[in-house]
Design a protein around this motif. Structure first.
Motif, PDB file in Angstrom:
ATOM      1  N   GLU A  72      12.373   2.343  -0.378  1.00 44.41           N
ATOM      2  CA  GLU A  72      11.295   1.443   0.010  1.00 44.41           C
ATOM      3  C   GLU A  72      10.008   2.237   0.154  1.00 44.41           C
ATOM      4  O   GLU A  72      10.025   3.467   0.261  1.00 44.41           O
ATOM      5  CB  GLU A  72      11.640   0.744   1.328  1.00 44.41           C
ATOM      6  CG  GLU A  72      11.911   1.717   2.471  1.00 44.41           C
ATOM      7  CD  GLU A  72      12.296   1.030   3.755  1.00 44.41           C
ATOM      8  OE1 GLU A  72      12.153  -0.203   3.815  1.00 44.41           O
ATOM      9  OE2 GLU A  72      12.733   1.717   4.694  1.00 44.41           O
ATOM     10  N   GLU A  73       8.893   1.538   0.159  1.00 39.16           N
ATOM     11  CA  GLU A  73       7.603   2.202   0.311  1.00 39.16           C
ATOM     12  C   GLU A  73       7.399   2.595   1.775  1.00 39.16           C
ATOM     13  O   GLU A  73       7.498   1.753   2.676  1.00 39.16           O
ATOM     14  CB  GLU A  73       6.467   1.282  -0.140  1.00 39.16           C
ATOM     15  CG  GLU A  73       6.373   1.141  -1.656  1.00 39.16           C
ATOM     16  CD  GLU A  73       5.101   0.437  -2.089  1.00 39.16           C
ATOM     17  OE1 GLU A  73       4.391  -0.078  -1.189  1.00 39.16           O
ATOM     18  OE2 GLU A  73       4.818   0.400  -3.289  1.00 39.16           O
ATOM     19  N   VAL A  74       7.135   3.865   1.991  1.00 40.30           N
ATOM     20  CA  VAL A  74       6.943   4.382   3.342  1.00 40.30           C
ATOM     21  C   VAL A  74       5.705   5.266   3.367  1.00 40.30           C
ATOM     22  O   VAL A  74       5.242   5.757   2.325  1.00 40.30           O
ATOM     23  CB  VAL A  74       8.177   5.182   3.810  1.00 40.30           C
ATOM     24  CG1 VAL A  74       9.399   4.288   3.929  1.00 40.30           C
ATOM     25  CG2 VAL A  74       8.473   6.329   2.850  1.00 40.30           C
ATOM     26  N   ASP A  75       5.185   5.470   4.573  1.00 41.31           N
ATOM     27  CA  ASP A  75       4.032   6.337   4.776  1.00 41.31           C
ATOM     28  C   ASP A  75       4.531   7.716   5.200  1.00 41.31           C
ATOM     29  O   ASP A  75       5.111   7.868   6.289  1.00 41.31           O
ATOM     30  CB  ASP A  75       3.127   5.755   5.858  1.00 41.31           C
ATOM     31  CG  ASP A  75       1.853   6.559   6.040  1.00 41.31           C
ATOM     32  OD1 ASP A  75       1.703   7.592   5.353  1.00 41.31           O
ATOM     33  OD2 ASP A  75       1.002   6.162   6.857  1.00 41.31           O
ATOM     34  N   PRO A  76       4.370   8.750   4.360  1.00 39.01           N
ATOM     35  CA  PRO A  76       4.875  10.080   4.726  1.00 39.01           C
ATOM     36  C   PRO A  76       4.295  10.598   6.033  1.00 39.01           C
ATOM     37  O   PRO A  76       5.006  11.230   6.826  1.00 39.01           O
ATOM     38  CB  PRO A  76       4.448  10.948   3.546  1.00 39.01           C
ATOM     39  CG  PRO A  76       4.305   9.997   2.397  1.00 39.01           C
ATOM     40  CD  PRO A  76       3.793   8.735   3.011  1.00 39.01           C
ATOM     41  N   ALA A  77       3.015  10.356   6.257  1.00 41.10           N
ATOM     42  CA  ALA A  77       2.397  10.839   7.492  1.00 41.10           C
ATOM     43  C   ALA A  77       3.025  10.171   8.714  1.00 41.10           C
ATOM     44  O   ALA A  77       3.229  10.811   9.749  1.00 41.10           O
ATOM     45  CB  ALA A  77       0.896  10.587   7.456  1.00 41.10           C
ATOM     46  N   GLU A  78       3.365   8.894   8.602  1.00 41.59           N
ATOM     47  CA  GLU A  78       3.966   8.181   9.725  1.00 41.59           C
ATOM     48  C   GLU A  78       5.368   8.703  10.018  1.00 41.59           C
ATOM     49  O   GLU A  78       5.777   8.819  11.183  1.00 41.59           O
ATOM     50  CB  GLU A  78       4.011   6.689   9.413  1.00 41.59           C
ATOM     51  CG  GLU A  78       4.527   5.826  10.552  1.00 41.59           C
ATOM     52  CD  GLU A  78       3.636   5.876  11.786  1.00 41.59           C
ATOM     53  OE1 GLU A  78       4.138   5.600  12.886  1.00 41.59           O
ATOM     54  OE2 GLU A  78       2.444   6.215  11.648  1.00 41.59           O
ATOM     55  N   ILE A  79       6.121   9.034   8.963  1.00 43.11           N
ATOM     56  CA  ILE A  79       7.456   9.603   9.165  1.00 43.11           C
ATOM     57  C   ILE A  79       7.364  10.915   9.934  1.00 43.11           C
ATOM     58  O   ILE A  79       8.121  11.164  10.886  1.00 43.11           O
ATOM     59  CB  ILE A  79       8.159   9.802   7.813  1.00 43.11           C
ATOM     60  CG1 ILE A  79       8.520   8.452   7.187  1.00 43.11           C
ATOM     61  CG2 ILE A  79       9.414  10.647   7.980  1.00 43.11           C
ATOM     62  CD1 ILE A  79       9.220   8.563   5.851  1.00 43.11           C
ATOM     63  N   ALA A  80       6.451  11.783   9.535  1.00 37.62           N
ATOM     64  CA  ALA A  80       6.289  13.070  10.219  1.00 37.62           C
ATOM     65  C   ALA A  80       5.825  12.877  11.651  1.00 37.62           C
ATOM     66  O   ALA A  80       6.308  13.551  12.575  1.00 37.62           O
ATOM     67  CB  ALA A  80       5.299  13.940   9.447  1.00 37.62           C
ATOM     68  N   ARG A  81       4.918  11.937  11.872  1.00 42.69           N
ATOM     69  CA  ARG A  81       4.393  11.706  13.220  1.00 42.69           C
ATOM     70  C   ARG A  81       5.497  11.208  14.160  1.00 42.69           C
ATOM     71  O   ARG A  81       5.608  11.654  15.313  1.00 42.69           O
ATOM     72  CB  ARG A  81       3.253  10.701  13.142  1.00 42.69           C
ATOM     73  CG  ARG A  81       2.477  10.563  14.452  1.00 42.69           C
ATOM     74  CD  ARG A  81       1.317   9.613  14.298  1.00 42.69           C
ATOM     75  NE  ARG A  81       0.300  10.154  13.384  1.00 42.69           N
ATOM     76  CZ  ARG A  81       0.092   9.710  12.156  1.00 42.69           C
ATOM     77  NH1 ARG A  81       0.828   8.714  11.677  1.00 42.69           N
ATOM     78  NH2 ARG A  81      -0.840  10.251  11.394  1.00 42.69           N
TER      79      ARG A  81
END
Length: 438
Positions: A294-303
């Protein structure tokens, strides 16, 4: 020898196939055009110019044989009119030749006529429809004018036009055919690329026999890999499940024995076995990643990974994200890989720093720590499953069984990326770069 030429060639199969198709057509047209200009324009124009010589000599003889200028010009004008020529007297002979720079046949006309007439002073071909010749005679200069079609072939460009039009039409037809032939190859490449990133997309065998054979081999390989992944997961899951029951009985039995150094040692062994089973099961699940892409935000995953580490009392700093965008990933698997790197960093170091770089075709997660790091000659070995390094990254410091980096590397490969280990220039410990394709 020709390595420099590779930089100017197309990189894709479609571009290279188009180049293979167009280059011979252009070469053939160029060769035919050159031969046509040399043979048709030169030879035909030269022959037609020579056919005009008897008529021009007749006018010249008429003027030279006349007793007076008036009588000579009158007789020559009458004869010229009958031959389709226009004779005019000149006060002064016009010397020099004139033609357009692109008039290749005009060069042949001028050369042929000058070789035949010594009295010819000038040839004017500035008007592409008319030929004007200036002569010198005993009775004064004169000019002969006639149609250019008498020394040059009419519409000589038609062959070139037809050739170019036919070449363009055939090229268009070839492009359509080429696109239909390359479409199955591109679909096969897309399916293989998606499978390398952990996604299974529908693929139907089509195209030429060689492409069909490659497609069938790919489907067989994909099915075999999926079966092996499923069997490995089922096997390790079954082993883990079956061993949990006797481990639980052992744990209860030890609890009933009371306290003592020997009992505590046995309890630690039982706990180590339980962690090993959990690690085996986690490693097996890396090939059968949870959920769909699915489409995800890499920065949000790291945060979120850093925030969760903070709640667990770990000293982790988020350095921010460079760039922006989304990626098509299995979010749970990527999060697990990042958690493994953060846990590994805080276990063997006091401080961990996390940063994200969102590039055009990939995303790079960087986790650095201030621990002892991993020697360069041991980094490749550290990515193997069940490997416990000593003494730099002593696994006895933590609760793992040597699967954290191996699981992370598997997740990276399943997303079309890789895990790279290096040395942190800022903190002096390990620098782990998790690179995933977008």
């Amino acid at each position: 020898m020709f390595d420099w030429l590779k930089h100017f060639l197309p990189k894709g199969l479609y571009g290279r196939a188009a180049l293979i198709l167009i280059l011979p057509i252009l070469t053939i047209q160029l060769v035919v055009s050159v031969l046509f200009v040399q043979r048709y324009f030169t030879d035909v124009t030269q022959q037609m110019s020579r056919n005009m010589m008897p008529e021009l000599r007749m006018i010249e003889t008429e003027l030279r044989g006349a007793a007076s200028a008036e009588a000579g010009f009158a007789a020559a004008a009458s004869r010229a009119s009958g031959l389709g020529l226009v004779l005019t007297r000149q006060a002064e002979a016009q010397t020099g030749d004139g033609r357009a720079f692109y008039d290749f046949s005009g060069r042949v006309v001028i050369r042929t006529l000058r070789e035949a007439f010594e009295s010819l002073k000038g040839v004017d071909l500035s008007d592409l429809r008319t030929v004007r010749l200036s002569f010198e005679s005993p009775h004064g200069p004169y000019q002969l004018q006639f149609s250019r079609n008498r020394v040059t072939a009419r519409n000589p460009h038609q062959l070139l036009v037809y050739m170019l039009a036919t070449g363009a039409l055939m090229t268009l037809v070839a492009f359509v055919f080429l696109r239909n032939q390359l479409r199955p190859i591109r679909r096969l490449a897309a399916a293989a690329e998606a499978f390398g990133k952990g996604r299974t997309v529908p693929y139907r065998i089509a195209g030429a026999s060689e492409v069909r054979a490659a497609g069938a081999a790919f489907l067989d390989m994909r099915a075999r890999i999926e079966r092996q992944m499923e069997q490995r997961t089922q096997m390790l899951s079954g082993v883990s499940h079956d061993l949990r029951t006797p481990l639980t009985r052992l744990k209860l039995g030890l609890a009933m024995l009371g306290d003592g150094e020997e009992v505590e040692a046995l309890e630690r062994d039982v706990e180590d076995m339980r962690r090993m089973l959990d690690g085996f099961l986690a490693f097996a699940r890396t090939d059968a990643l949870e959920g769909d892409a699915e489409e995800v935000d890499p920065a949000e995953i790291a945060r979120r990974a850093v925030d969760d580490a903070h709640r667990m009392g770990r000293h982790v700093i988020f350095q921010g994200a460079a760039g922006e965008g989304v990626a098509l990933w299995r979010a749970g698997a990527v999060r697990r890989a990042l958690d493994n790197l953060i846990s590994n960093a805080v276990t063997y170091g006091g401080i961990a720093e996390v940063s994200v770089a969102i590039l055009e075709r990939s995303v790079r997660f960087t986790v650095e720590d201030d621990g002892p790091g991993i020697p360069e000659d041991k980094r490749e070995e550290a990515l193997k499953p069940f490997v416990r390094l000593v003494p730099g990254r002593n696994q006895d410091q933590g609760s793992g069984v040597g699967l954290g980096l191996a699981i992370t590397a598997d997740i990276a490969r399943s997303h079309g990326g890789s895990l790279r280990l290096g040395e942190s220039e800022r903190l002096g410990g390990l620098k782990a770069e998790l690179i995933l394709a977008r």
